[in-house]
Design a protein around this motif. Structure first.
Motif, mmCIF file in Angstrom:
data_model
loop_
_atom_site.group_PDB
_atom_site.id
_atom_site.type_symbol
_atom_site.label_atom_id
_atom_site.label_comp_id
_atom_site.label_asym_id
_atom_site.label_seq_id
_atom_site.Cartn_x
_atom_site.Cartn_y
_atom_site.Cartn_z
ATOM 1 N N PHE A 59 -14.627 6.237 15.179
ATOM 2 C CA PHE A 59 -13.531 5.274 15.198
ATOM 3 C C PHE A 59 -12.327 5.940 15.871
ATOM 4 O O PHE A 59 -12.242 7.161 15.954
ATOM 5 C CB PHE A 59 -13.159 4.823 13.775
ATOM 6 N N GLY A 60 -11.421 5.111 16.365
ATOM 7 C CA GLY A 60 -10.231 5.645 17.013
ATOM 8 C C GLY A 60 -9.215 6.140 16.000
ATOM 9 O O GLY A 60 -9.088 5.578 14.912
ATOM 10 N N VAL A 61 -8.498 7.207 16.341
ATOM 11 C CA VAL A 61 -7.416 7.732 15.506
ATOM 12 C C VAL A 61 -6.165 7.809 16.366
ATOM 13 O O VAL A 61 -6.145 8.485 17.398
ATOM 14 C CB VAL A 61 -7.755 9.128 14.933
ATOM 15 N N LEU A 62 -5.116 7.102 15.934
ATOM 16 C CA LEU A 62 -3.856 7.060 16.666
ATOM 17 C C LEU A 62 -2.737 7.639 15.816
ATOM 18 O O LEU A 62 -2.651 7.347 14.619
ATOM 19 C CB LEU A 62 -3.482 5.614 17.026
ATOM 20 N N GLY A 63 -1.879 8.430 16.413
ATOM 21 C CA GLY A 63 -0.687 8.901 15.724
ATOM 22 C C GLY A 63 0.433 7.882 15.898
ATOM 23 O O GLY A 63 0.811 7.553 17.019
ATOM 24 N N LEU A 64 0.948 7.362 14.786
ATOM 25 C CA LEU A 64 1.981 6.327 14.862
ATOM 26 C C LEU A 64 2.914 6.473 13.667
ATOM 27 O O LEU A 64 3.028 5.578 12.829
ATOM 28 C CB LEU A 64 1.333 4.940 14.886
ATOM 29 N N ALA A 65 3.567 7.610 13.579
ATOM 30 C CA ALA A 65 4.486 7.881 12.471
ATOM 31 C C ALA A 65 5.869 7.358 12.835
ATOM 32 O O ALA A 65 6.833 8.110 12.988
ATOM 33 C CB ALA A 65 4.520 9.375 12.169
ATOM 34 N N ARG A 66 5.957 6.028 12.956
ATOM 35 C CA ARG A 66 7.226 5.385 13.335
ATOM 36 C C ARG A 66 7.483 4.199 12.412
ATOM 37 O O ARG A 66 6.541 3.561 11.933
ATOM 38 C CB ARG A 66 7.170 4.888 14.788
ATOM 39 N N VAL A 91 8.626 9.347 2.813
ATOM 40 C CA VAL A 91 9.414 8.924 3.979
ATOM 41 C C VAL A 91 9.602 7.423 3.822
ATOM 42 O O VAL A 91 8.748 6.626 4.208
ATOM 43 C CB VAL A 91 8.715 9.256 5.313
ATOM 44 N N ALA A 92 10.730 7.022 3.226
ATOM 45 C CA ALA A 92 10.893 5.637 2.781
ATOM 46 C C ALA A 92 10.815 4.639 3.937
ATOM 47 O O ALA A 92 10.205 3.569 3.797
ATOM 48 C CB ALA A 92 12.217 5.481 2.046
ATOM 49 N N GLY A 93 11.403 4.971 5.096
ATOM 50 C CA GLY A 93 11.371 4.046 6.227
ATOM 51 C C GLY A 93 9.963 3.791 6.717
ATOM 52 O O GLY A 93 9.561 2.642 6.953
ATOM 53 N N LEU A 94 9.168 4.856 6.845
ATOM 54 C CA LEU A 94 7.773 4.722 7.258
ATOM 55 C C LEU A 94 6.962 3.979 6.205
ATOM 56 O O LEU A 94 6.100 3.165 6.521
ATOM 57 C CB LEU A 94 7.163 6.108 7.486
ATOM 58 N N MET A 95 7.244 4.266 4.938
ATOM 59 C CA MET A 95 6.520 3.607 3.855
ATOM 60 C C MET A 95 6.772 2.101 3.861
ATOM 61 O O MET A 95 5.844 1.295 3.724
ATOM 62 C CB MET A 95 6.964 4.202 2.517
ATOM 63 N N ARG A 96 8.024 1.716 4.030
ATOM 64 C CA ARG A 96 8.351 0.285 4.082
ATOM 65 C C ARG A 96 7.642 -0.389 5.251
ATOM 66 O O ARG A 96 7.119 -1.497 5.126
ATOM 67 C CB ARG A 96 9.854 0.100 4.206
ATOM 68 N N SER A 97 7.630 0.275 6.390
ATOM 69 C CA SER A 97 6.985 -0.301 7.568
ATOM 70 C C SER A 97 5.485 -0.462 7.340
ATOM 71 O O SER A 97 4.893 -1.482 7.704
ATOM 72 C CB SER A 97 7.252 0.584 8.790
ATOM 73 N N ALA A 98 4.855 0.535 6.709
ATOM 74 C CA ALA A 98 3.418 0.449 6.419
ATOM 75 C C ALA A 98 3.130 -0.683 5.427
ATOM 76 O O ALA A 98 2.147 -1.408 5.570
ATOM 77 C CB ALA A 98 2.919 1.778 5.863
ATOM 78 N N LEU A 99 3.989 -0.845 4.433
ATOM 79 C CA LEU A 99 3.820 -1.925 3.465
ATOM 80 C C LEU A 99 3.910 -3.293 4.131
ATOM 81 O O LEU A 99 3.150 -4.209 3.816
ATOM 82 C CB LEU A 99 4.868 -1.812 2.356
ATOM 83 N N LEU A 100 4.835 -3.436 5.053
ATOM 84 C CA LEU A 100 5.001 -4.717 5.741
ATOM 85 C C LEU A 100 3.854 -4.980 6.720
ATOM 86 O O LEU A 100 3.580 -6.132 7.061
ATOM 87 C CB LEU A 100 6.347 -4.753 6.471
ATOM 88 N N ALA A 101 3.196 -3.920 7.176
ATOM 89 C CA ALA A 101 2.066 -4.075 8.105
ATOM 90 C C ALA A 101 0.782 -4.466 7.389
ATOM 91 O O ALA A 101 -0.077 -5.127 7.964
ATOM 92 C CB ALA A 101 1.842 -2.772 8.873
#
Length: 212
Positions: A59-66, A91-101
């Motif tokens: 499977f593909g692995v992408l770095g996207l820590a934004r 990392v609260a900003g990244l965590m929020r973004s992951a939750l919304l995704a």
């Protein structure tokens, strides 16, 4: 389905579970991309080790820590069956973004009261995300469980009264995971008949049913 493995506490096994869920779905013929949203890049390191060992790409692995993850992940999901997000610690900003995704959030915890208490901040972020994503599915999963320990039973009983609920599947504290990771493998490649491989299969099936 976009599945995010998240917990602000480090060392709970997010990367191990993310890689193995992605691998389990991929070996069943589904198209999967894993997003490494952890600045430490452990999933990317695993992928590079796999390439050095000349192992086939699963499977593909992408770095996207934004913190734009919630905008980029749905675009990537259009071409695959599953996106798996290996989330960042604290990392609260990244965590929020992951939750919304995410469509489904899996929160790994170890059988310890400290892990339960440490999840409070994670649950606050989850409640915040549900204001915008009211149908967001979330579950705890017990990871790195020693067999038949009192603390594992007590942790499971504590989490049974929580929202989000606890998944029935549990993952044991097994040397097979570390052995496989060192060579860029997954447990079903290195130890196909092992309890570790069976536990991952059960976990992937249970999470898959949540999206139906």
């Amino acid at each position: 389905m976009i599945v995010a493995l998240l917990n602000q506490k480090g060392g709970v096994g997010k990367t191990t579970l993310a890689l193995h869920l992605a691998g389990e779905w991929a070996r069943r013929g589904q198209r999967v991309t894993l997003i490494d949203a952890d600045p430490q890049g452990s999933s990317l390191d695993w992928s590079q080790q796999r390439a050095r060992e000349s192992l086939p790409r699963l499977f593909g692995v992408l770095g996207l820590a934004r913190d734009t993850l919630h905008r980029e992940a749905p675009e990537l999901a259009r071409n695959v069956h599953h996106i798996v997000i290996d989330g960042p610690p604290r990392v609260a900003g990244l965590m929020r973004s992951a939750l919304l995704a995410a469509d489904c959030v899996v929160i790994p915890v170890q059988p310890s009261p400290f892990d339960g208490w440490g999840s409070a901040e994670m649950l606050a972020l989850l409640s915040e995300a549900r204001v915008y994503r009211p149908h967001l599915v979330a579950r705890f999963v017990l990871n790195r469980c020693a067999a038949r320990t009192i603390i594992a039973r007590e942790t499971a009983l504590t989490l049974a009264d929580h929202d989000p609920p606890l998944l029935a599947s549990r993952i044991g504290q097994r040397v097979a995971f570390a052995d496989a990771a060192q060579s860029g493998r997954l447990v079903w490649e290195a130890h196909a008949a092992s309890p570790a491989a069976r536990e991952i299969t059960a976990l992937a099936a249970e999470i898959g049913r949540l999206a139906r």
